[in-house]
Scaffold this motif. Structure first.
Motif, PDB file in Angstrom:
ATOM      1  N   ASP A  11     -11.905  29.925 -10.615  1.00 46.98           N
ATOM      2  CA  ASP A  11     -12.066  31.202 -11.306  1.00 46.98           C
ATOM      3  C   ASP A  11     -11.496  31.106 -12.712  1.00 46.98           C
TER       4      ASP A  11
ATOM      5  N   TYR B 128     -11.902  33.584 -15.092  1.00 45.60           N
ATOM      6  CA  TYR B 128     -12.014  34.913 -15.691  1.00 45.60           C
ATOM      7  C   TYR B 128     -11.052  35.105 -16.866  1.00 45.60           C
TER       8      TYR B 128
ATOM      9  N   GLU C 219     -15.852  44.142 -18.905  1.00 45.07           N
ATOM     10  CA  GLU C 219     -15.022  43.014 -18.493  1.00 45.07           C
ATOM     11  C   GLU C 219     -14.951  42.848 -16.981  1.00 45.07           C
TER      12      GLU C 219
ATOM     13  N   ILE D 258     -17.853  40.786 -15.820  1.00 43.94           N
ATOM     14  CA  ILE D 258     -17.680  39.340 -15.999  1.00 43.94           C
ATOM     15  C   ILE D 258     -16.959  38.767 -14.774  1.00 43.94           C
ATOM     16  N   ASP D 259     -16.017  39.524 -14.277  1.00 42.57           N
ATOM     17  CA  ASP D 259     -15.256  39.062 -13.131  1.00 42.57           C
ATOM     18  C   ASP D 259     -16.149  38.866 -11.906  1.00 42.57           C
TER      19      ASP D 259
ATOM     20  N   GLN E 207     -19.252  36.163 -13.058  1.00 48.33           N
ATOM     21  CA  GLN E 207     -18.765  35.323 -14.155  1.00 48.33           C
ATOM     22  C   GLN E 207     -19.800  34.471 -14.869  1.00 48.33           C
TER      23      GLN E 207
END
Ligand SMILES: [Fe+2]
Ligand SMILES: [Fe+2]
Length: 137
Positions: free
Chosen positions: A40, A42, A94, A97-98, A101
């Motif tokens: 991850d 992020y 945002e 995006i998490d 991704q």
């Protein structure tokens, strides 16, 4: 992804350097989004995105001052393009995006790459002769 070529030069050293820096940050963003190790990223993606946004604001402010100080006639319409890019980057969700991704990251890179390339080649290029004629290199 972001590759500097001589066609991008506006024949003003400080501006060319800043455009190269934008490419550098863009490339870094591209690299982290492209790593396929399942980790991850992020936080790293957001950090790079914020860096790009902040550097773009710095560069646009610099460029706008140069245009305004020299009475560049297309200043207002040029500034409008900068403003809409910044608000687009700021409006990126945002949390999205998490969740997704890779997909969002890639779409974002493509948007940013296309925008920067087009903006430099068309809009920034329009002030090249005008400012060079004023003795700015
Ligand atoms: Fe510009
Ligand atoms: Fe620029």
């Amino acid at each position: 992804m972001f590759k500097w070529k001589d066609d991008f030069s506006v024949n003003i050293e400080s501006i060319d350097d800043q455009h190269k820096e934008l490419f550098k940050i863009g490339n870094y963003l591209y690299e982290i989004v492209s790593i396929k190790d399942g980790i991850d990223r992020y936080d790293e993606i957001l950090e790079a995105l914020h860096k790009l946004r902040d550097y773009a604001v710095y560069h646009f402010t610099f460029e706008e001052k140069m245009m305004e100080d020299n009475g560049y006639p297309k200043f207002q319409q040029h500034k409008r393009q900068h403003d809409s890019f910044i608000s687009k980057v700021k409006s990126i969700d945002e949390e999205e995006i998490d969740e997704r991704q890779k997909k969002i990251g890639m779409d974002l890179i493509i948007f940013v790459a296309n925008w920067i390339e087009n903006h430099i080649l068309k809009t920034d290029m329009e002030y090249k002769e005008f400012l060079n004629d004023k003795g700015i290199y």
